[in-house]
Structure formats: structure tokens, C-alpha cells
Design an enzyme around this catalytic site. Structure first.
Site, PDB file in Angstrom:
ATOM      1  N   GLY A 191      50.344  37.629  49.190  1.00 27.10           N
ATOM      2  CA  GLY A 191      49.918  36.313  49.693  1.00 27.10           C
ATOM      3  C   GLY A 191      51.114  35.419  50.000  1.00 27.10           C
ATOM      4  O   GLY A 191      52.247  35.692  49.571  1.00 27.10           O
ATOM      5  N   TYR A 222      35.042  26.249  49.071  1.00 30.28           N
ATOM      6  CA  TYR A 222      36.365  26.655  48.574  1.00 30.28           C
ATOM      7  C   TYR A 222      36.724  25.825  47.343  1.00 30.28           C
ATOM      8  O   TYR A 222      37.156  26.367  46.315  1.00 30.28           O
ATOM      9  CB  TYR A 222      37.439  26.499  49.660  1.00 30.28           C
ATOM     10  CG  TYR A 222      38.827  26.675  49.091  1.00 30.28           C
ATOM     11  CD1 TYR A 222      39.281  27.932  48.695  1.00 30.28           C
ATOM     12  CD2 TYR A 222      39.671  25.583  48.894  1.00 30.28           C
ATOM     13  CE1 TYR A 222      40.537  28.093  48.120  1.00 30.28           C
ATOM     14  CE2 TYR A 222      40.926  25.737  48.326  1.00 30.28           C
ATOM     15  CZ  TYR A 222      41.350  26.984  47.937  1.00 30.28           C
ATOM     16  OH  TYR A 222      42.587  27.148  47.359  1.00 30.28           O
ATOM     17  N   GLY A 253      47.443  39.782  44.088  1.00 27.82           N
ATOM     18  CA  GLY A 253      47.572  39.213  45.445  1.00 27.82           C
ATOM     19  C   GLY A 253      49.022  38.988  45.823  1.00 27.82           C
ATOM     20  O   GLY A 253      49.365  37.976  46.454  1.00 27.82           O
ATOM     21  N   ALA A 254      49.888  39.940  45.469  1.00 28.00           N
ATOM     22  CA  ALA A 254      51.341  39.765  45.621  1.00 28.00           C
ATOM     23  C   ALA A 254      51.790  39.569  47.067  1.00 28.00           C
ATOM     24  O   ALA A 254      52.871  39.041  47.320  1.00 28.00           O
ATOM     25  CB  ALA A 254      52.070  40.965  45.009  1.00 28.00           C
ATOM     26  N   ILE A 267      38.587  41.932  44.506  1.00 30.24           N
ATOM     27  CA  ILE A 267      38.490  41.261  43.199  1.00 30.24           C
ATOM     28  C   ILE A 267      37.076  40.764  42.895  1.00 30.24           C
ATOM     29  O   ILE A 267      36.830  40.262  41.805  1.00 30.24           O
ATOM     30  CB  ILE A 267      39.500  40.085  43.094  1.00 30.24           C
ATOM     31  CG1 ILE A 267      39.311  39.074  44.229  1.00 30.24           C
ATOM     32  CG2 ILE A 267      40.920  40.612  43.063  1.00 30.24           C
ATOM     33  CD1 ILE A 267      40.170  37.822  44.079  1.00 30.24           C
ATOM     34  N   LYS A 303      37.338  27.241  43.401  1.00 32.13           N
ATOM     35  CA  LYS A 303      38.518  27.074  42.537  1.00 32.13           C
ATOM     36  C   LYS A 303      38.111  26.416  41.218  1.00 32.13           C
ATOM     37  O   LYS A 303      38.646  26.734  40.163  1.00 32.13           O
ATOM     38  CB  LYS A 303      39.593  26.244  43.251  1.00 32.13           C
ATOM     39  CG  LYS A 303      40.140  26.883  44.517  1.00 32.13           C
ATOM     40  CD  LYS A 303      40.671  28.306  44.306  1.00 32.13           C
ATOM     41  CE  LYS A 303      41.984  28.377  43.562  1.00 32.13           C
ATOM     42  NZ  LYS A 303      42.459  29.786  43.459  1.00 32.13           N
ATOM     43  N   ILE A 354      51.943  32.323  48.937  1.00 31.97           N
ATOM     44  CA  ILE A 354      52.621  31.767  47.748  1.00 31.97           C
ATOM     45  C   ILE A 354      53.196  32.890  46.891  1.00 31.97           C
ATOM     46  O   ILE A 354      54.341  32.819  46.428  1.00 31.97           O
ATOM     47  CB  ILE A 354      51.625  30.923  46.907  1.00 31.97           C
ATOM     48  CG1 ILE A 354      51.143  29.704  47.712  1.00 31.97           C
ATOM     49  CG2 ILE A 354      52.255  30.484  45.590  1.00 31.97           C
ATOM     50  CD1 ILE A 354      50.014  28.909  47.043  1.00 31.97           C
TER      51      ILE A 354
HETATM   52  P1  NDP Z   1      46.900  33.814  50.940  1.00 34.64           P
HETATM   53  O1  NDP Z   1      45.645  33.982  51.735  1.00 34.64           O
HETATM   54  O2  NDP Z   1      48.186  34.004  51.629  1.00 34.64           O
HETATM   55  O3  NDP Z   1      46.847  34.771  49.673  1.00 34.64           O
HETATM   56  C1  NDP Z   1      45.640  35.066  49.021  1.00 34.64           C
HETATM   57  C2  NDP Z   1      45.779  36.393  48.310  1.00 34.64           C
HETATM   58  O4  NDP Z   1      44.528  36.727  47.669  1.00 34.64           O
HETATM   59  C3  NDP Z   1      46.069  37.551  49.292  1.00 34.64           C
HETATM   60  O5  NDP Z   1      46.863  38.511  48.660  1.00 34.64           O
HETATM   61  C4  NDP Z   1      44.675  38.088  49.560  1.00 34.64           C
HETATM   62  O6  NDP Z   1      44.657  39.425  50.041  1.00 34.64           O
HETATM   63  C5  NDP Z   1      44.084  38.007  48.158  1.00 34.64           C
HETATM   64  N1  NDP Z   1      42.626  38.080  48.186  1.00 34.64           N
HETATM   65  C6  NDP Z   1      41.759  37.209  48.753  1.00 34.64           C
HETATM   66  N2  NDP Z   1      40.496  37.639  48.592  1.00 34.64           N
HETATM   67  C7  NDP Z   1      40.567  38.821  47.940  1.00 34.64           C
HETATM   68  C8  NDP Z   1      39.601  39.772  47.495  1.00 34.64           C
HETATM   69  N3  NDP Z   1      38.280  39.583  47.680  1.00 34.64           N
HETATM   70  N4  NDP Z   1      40.038  40.884  46.869  1.00 34.64           N
HETATM   71  C9  NDP Z   1      41.363  41.107  46.663  1.00 34.64           C
HETATM   72  N5  NDP Z   1      42.331  40.239  47.047  1.00 34.64           N
HETATM   73  C10 NDP Z   1      41.926  39.114  47.673  1.00 34.64           C
HETATM   74  O7  NDP Z   1      46.788  32.361  50.301  1.00 34.64           O
HETATM   75  P2  NDP Z   1      47.817  31.463  49.492  1.00 34.64           P
HETATM   76  O8  NDP Z   1      49.054  32.179  49.162  1.00 34.64           O
HETATM   77  O9  NDP Z   1      47.877  30.177  50.198  1.00 34.64           O
HETATM   78  O10 NDP Z   1      46.962  31.229  48.158  1.00 34.64           O
HETATM   79  C11 NDP Z   1      47.255  31.892  46.945  1.00 34.64           C
HETATM   80  C12 NDP Z   1      46.524  31.193  45.823  1.00 34.64           C
HETATM   81  O11 NDP Z   1      46.918  29.823  45.790  1.00 34.64           O
HETATM   82  C13 NDP Z   1      45.004  31.194  45.953  1.00 34.64           C
HETATM   83  O12 NDP Z   1      44.470  31.317  44.657  1.00 34.64           O
HETATM   84  C14 NDP Z   1      44.707  29.808  46.515  1.00 34.64           C
HETATM   85  O13 NDP Z   1      43.406  29.368  46.176  1.00 34.64           O
HETATM   86  C15 NDP Z   1      45.771  28.992  45.792  1.00 34.64           C
HETATM   87  N6  NDP Z   1      46.109  27.722  46.422  1.00 34.64           N
HETATM   88  C16 NDP Z   1      46.659  27.702  47.697  1.00 34.64           C
HETATM   89  C17 NDP Z   1      47.000  26.495  48.277  1.00 34.64           C
HETATM   90  C18 NDP Z   1      47.614  26.425  49.635  1.00 34.64           C
HETATM   91  O14 NDP Z   1      47.684  25.318  50.197  1.00 34.64           O
HETATM   92  N7  NDP Z   1      48.096  27.518  50.208  1.00 34.64           N
HETATM   93  C19 NDP Z   1      46.752  25.216  47.570  1.00 34.64           C
HETATM   94  C20 NDP Z   1      46.205  25.364  46.247  1.00 34.64           C
HETATM   95  C21 NDP Z   1      45.906  26.578  45.703  1.00 34.64           C
HETATM   96  P3  NDP Z   1      44.746  39.700  51.643  1.00 34.64           P
HETATM   97  O15 NDP Z   1      46.121  39.271  52.067  1.00 34.64           O
HETATM   98  O16 NDP Z   1      44.523  41.144  51.756  1.00 34.64           O
HETATM   99  O17 NDP Z   1      43.673  38.860  52.275  1.00 34.64           O
END
Ligand code: NDP
Length: 342
Positions: free
Chosen positions: A10, A165, A7-8, A58, A169, A12
């Protein structure tokens, strides 16, 4: 030696990739599509130390097989950040629970199959959502710490998307610790969980500031776009800056003391009022345009519910987190600049 990050693209993860590249690691990331992969590589200036693989979904237990088949022997560190974080969903199991759980099971099994001898450390991006009990959030006598677990069950967490959600987690992190227990003699990696509270802060790249942001930053974005008479959304939770969450992922695999630990990445607790106080104090351009509420009545000034005690984490990580003012200032100024208001 490479670091693999799922999920690079994303919110974070992009900050993690940035720190990894600055520290000269070779980084292999995954994204769901070639377009997202290409965009990200371009944003990082087509850095030769950074490459991307496509992992479309995933939820499929063999989703990561091809990555570890191809690079397994070269990957020493795995950062599993990919997991759905959105509340705008139609099916709790399909959209949240299954991808979160299968994502963890799948990536760990791929390591077992193709990189059991090479991966040393796995850092799982879990969440404080896996730890806290929603029903005790407003109980001033409750304390959550690194030992806490969300009591949700697969069935009862499906009352709404927020609970689902939080459940997703919990089940995902639980599965990771269980996997390690059951495969201690087969894999060599050590596990660390990163459990952040709500993550605010700037997008890694200004170009990614859109009208709607990722779920956590959207809380701040939404406040910036309210009218003075609008109702202030209810929110009470922990806050942390994305740059500190990213740094914690690196420290988590760089130190031995973090092995086997669950690290709560939180600087403090806040309400929307606390965020509005910062916005109203620090951005004259927002004066009279957003609600004022009742200044200084938020969680910065009052104990409004359960205590979050992450003393252990702060000691293990050994660096200071950014405060609410800095994280909200940097989130808001990037948004306001992108709209030509600053
Ligand atoms: P983002 O939505 O920006 O990033 C999530 C990432 O996961 C993206 O790359 C997304 O892909 C990928 N993803 C989601 N579902 C799938 C799937 N079914 N198959 C493949 N890839 C998938 O969220 P954050 O950066 O905020 O979150 C990153 C992590 O941090 C997560 O695990 C989240 O639970 C955790 N987290 C976040 C918090 C926050 O406040 N932001 C707090 C605590 C934990 P795509 O971009 O294509 O959707």
C-alpha cells in the site's frame, strides 16, 4: 525477531517498510497476489531482510492464519495497515465494512491462536475517520481530539461510500480495543492506534506514479490535471505527509508511552484552495494551466470548521511533522517529473 506488516504494497505501508529496513528490522509483509509481492521485493532491491506472504482477502476471518502458523514465534511486532480505502465501490458492506472489520478481527485472532506469547506490540492503522463526526465538520464550535469517536452506526453510515469508509474505520478500531479487553489474559501484546488525516506525499517509488493514484494522493493529482476554468472540488480536511505517518508507526511500537493510545497524525487542516495556492506559487509550469481560485481564502488562513486538537499525540511522538508546502511540493514534483514536465 520480525515485524509483520499487512498490506505491505500500500501507499503508506511501502514507506513504513522502507523505514523498517533502514532501521535493520527483519520485515515480513503481505500482499494480495504473488505478482504484487514480487514487484515490491524487487523494488526494495530483494533485500534479504524483507520477505512477503500472500493474503488474498482480509474479509476471510482466517486470512492470516497461515502467516502466523508459519512465522508466529518469530513475529514480535504486527503493523496492520491493510484495509480498503476507496470510494469507487458498489457494495458498502462487501467492499468496505466487512474487509475492514474482519481484517482486524482475523489478524488479532491469528495472533491469539499462533503467536499469543510472541507478539509484543500491535499497531493498527486506523484513521481520523474513526474519530470525527462528519455532521460537525463545519461546526466551528466543535473540537475533535484523541478521545473522539465517529458516532456512525453500521446502518446509518451506508448513505454513501465516504460515510461507509468512515464507518469501516470506526468499527475496525473499536473491534481491536474490544478484542484486547476480552483477551487481556490470553495475549501479551499491547495496542496502539494510528489515526491519520488525509495522507499526501510522494509514492515510495517513482515507478508507481500512474495516471491515477491512491485515493488520498489522487486529490492532488486531480488538481494538477484540472483546466483553469474547471470547478474546484470541495474538500475540507486534515493533511499529513506519508513520511510522517510511516515514522509514527515505528515510534508507536518503539516507545512505551504510546501503549494504549490513539494517535492523531495531522499537521493542519486544508481545502483544495490551500493546495492550489501551493501549486500555483511553487510550479511555474502549472501557471495558467490549473485553476487559481481565490488565493489565501483556504483553511491555512481561516477557521472554516471544527478544530482538531492533537497536542497530546505530538507530545507523545516527539517529532515535527512536515508542513503543507513541503508535502504538496514533493507530491506534485514527483507527478510532474513522471510526466516529463519538470
Ligand atoms: P492503499 O490502497 O494504498 O493500501 C491499502 C492496502 O490494503 C493495500 O495493500 C491493499 O491491497 C490492501 N487491501 C485492501 N483491501 C483488501 C482486502 N480485501 N484484502 C487484502 N488486502 C486488502 O491505501 P493507503 O496506503 O492510503 O491506506 C493504508 C491504510 O491507511 C488503510 O488502513 C487506510 O484506511 C489508512 N488510512 C489512509 C489514509 C490516507 O489518506 N491515505 C488516511 C487515514 C488512514 P491492494 O493493493 O491489492 O488493493
Amino acid at each position: 525477531m520480525s515485524v509483520f506488516i499487512s498490506g505491505a504494497n500500500g501507499f503508506i505501508a511501502q514507506h513504513i517498510v522502507d523505514l523498517l529496513l533502514k532501521e535493520d528490522y527483519k520485515v515480513i509483509g503481505s500482499a494480495r497476489s504473488q505478482e504484487k509481492a514480487d514487484d515490491l521485493m524487487k523494488a526494495f532491491g530483494n533485500n534479504p531482510n524483507f520477505s512477503m506472504e500472500i493474503v488474498p482477502d482480509i474479509s476471510k476471518l482466517d486470512a492470516f492464519d497461515s502467516v502466523f502458523q508459519k512465522y508466529g514465534k518469530d513475529i514480535k511486532i504486527v503493523l496492520h495497515t491493510a484495509s480498503p480505502f476507496c470510494f469507487d465501490i458498489t457494495d458498502n458492506e462487501r467492499d468496505l465494512l466487512i474487509p475492514a472489520l474482519n481484517g482486524v478481527k482475523g489478524i488479532l485472532n491469528s495472533i491469539k491462536k499462533y503467536a499469543a506469547d510472541s507478539v509484543d506490540r500491535v499497531v493498527l492503522t486506523s484513521s481520523f475517520a474513526a474519530m470525527f463526526d462528519i455532521s460537525k465538520e463545519s461546526d466551528k464550535s466543535a473540537t475533535f481530539n484523541e478521545e473522539s469517536w465517529n458516532p456512525a452506526t453500521w446502518e446509518n453510515c451506508q448513505v454513501d461510500a465516504v460515510n461507509a469508509y468512515c464507518g469501516s474505520k470506526k468499527f475496525a478500531e473499536e473491534a481491536a480495543w474490544k478484542f484486547l479487553e476480552e483477551n487481556r489474559n490470553v495475549v501479551k501484546f499491547q495496542l496502539t492506534a494510528i489515526n491519520p488525516v488525509y495522507v499526501f506525499g510522494p509514492q515510495m517509488f517513482d515507478k508507481d506514479v500512474k495516471r491515477h493514484l491512491n485515493t488520498s494522493c489522487e486529490f492532488v493529482n486531480n488538481l494538477i490535471h484540472l483546466s483553469p476554468e474547471d470547478k474546484i472540488p470541495e474538500f475540507y480536511g486534515g493533511y499529513i505527509d506519508v513520511r510522517d505517518v510511516a515514522k509514527a508507526h515505528l515510534v508507536a511500537f518503539q516507545k512505551n508511552e504510546t501503549i494504549g493510545q490513539r494517535l492523531i497524525i495531522s499537521e493542519g487542516r486544508c481545502t483544495m484552495q490551500d493546495i492550489l495556492d501551493v501549486l500555483n506559487d511553487d510550479f511555474p509550469v502549472l501557471k495558467g494551466k490549473i485553476p487559481v481560485g481565490k488565493p489565501k481564502t483556504g483553511a491555512t488562513y481561516n477557521t472554516l470548521g471544527a478544530t482538531l486538537d492533537n497536542t497530546k499525540t505530538k507530545k507523545l511522538l516527539g517529532f515535527k511533522f512536515r508542513n503543507l508546502k513541503e508535502t504538496i511540493d514533493d507530491t506534485a514534483s514527483q507527478i510532474l517529473k513522471s510526466e516529463g514536465k519538470l
